[in-house]
Design an enzyme around this catalytic site. Structure first.
Site: not given
Length: 184
Positions: A15, A17
């Site tokens: 992922d 952020d």
């Protein structure tokens, strides 16, 4: 020697952020990109072992009109310059209401990344910081490891199959050994 019978993945997808970089909501400014602790070392460790790396990220700010796809691309270019090169990028610019198959927790981006890398989903792992990341990993059939942040809800931590305190710990779980040079 590995202490587990779980095979080492051919690719580790992350992922963006809150996992690879500090979470700045709807960030369209490359100057605000700040890597998470040990992110560079973790990525170097994986690449040094011949393991592909990729980024899989929801970017609903595009659908909401809060940022442009060009801004997202500039932020991603900055991340690639700081920590890359990544073997694959998958970005979903849709909002929750769009009903696409790519937006996490749907498995679309993870499956697409695996196809683009030429591997089966079972040969990949996904590291993220929230429950929808783990739901997407499970739906795609990849091993998911949650690295909680202060924004991760307790129920998301409780529901995760595997949890690590940080990126270095997540990679240690994936490799079955303590990665060289991480956390030193």
């Amino acid at each position: 020697m590995r202490s587990s019978s779980i095979p080492i993945p051919k690719a580790v997808l992350f992922d963006r952020d809150g996992t690879l970089i500090q979470d700045v909501p709807y960030n369209g400014d490359p100057g605000l990109v700040a890597p998470m602790p040990d992110a560079r070392k973790v990525l170097a460790e994986l690449r040094g072992r011949g393991i592909a790396t990729g980024v899989v990220s929801n970017q609903s700010g595009v659908a909401r009109g809060l940022l442009s796809r060009s801004q997202v691309d500039r932020v991603n270019d900055r991340i690639d310059r700081l920590m890359g090169p990544f073997d694959v990028w998958e970005i979903c610019p849709h909002g929750t209401e769009d009903g696409c198959g790519c937006r996490k927790p749907a498995p679309g981006m993870i499956l697409s990344a695996c196809r683009r890398l030429g591997i089966a989903a079972a040969e990949a792992a996904y590291i993220g910081d929230i429950g929808s990341d783990m739901e997407a990993a499970e739906a795609a059939g990849v091993r998911g490891i949650l690295v909680p942040t202060p924004l991760t809800r307790p129920d998301e931590v409780a529901a995760a199959r595997e949890v690590a305190a940080d990126l270095a710990g997540a990679v240690s779980l994936l490799l079955g050994v303590a990665p060289v040079g991480i956390g030193q």
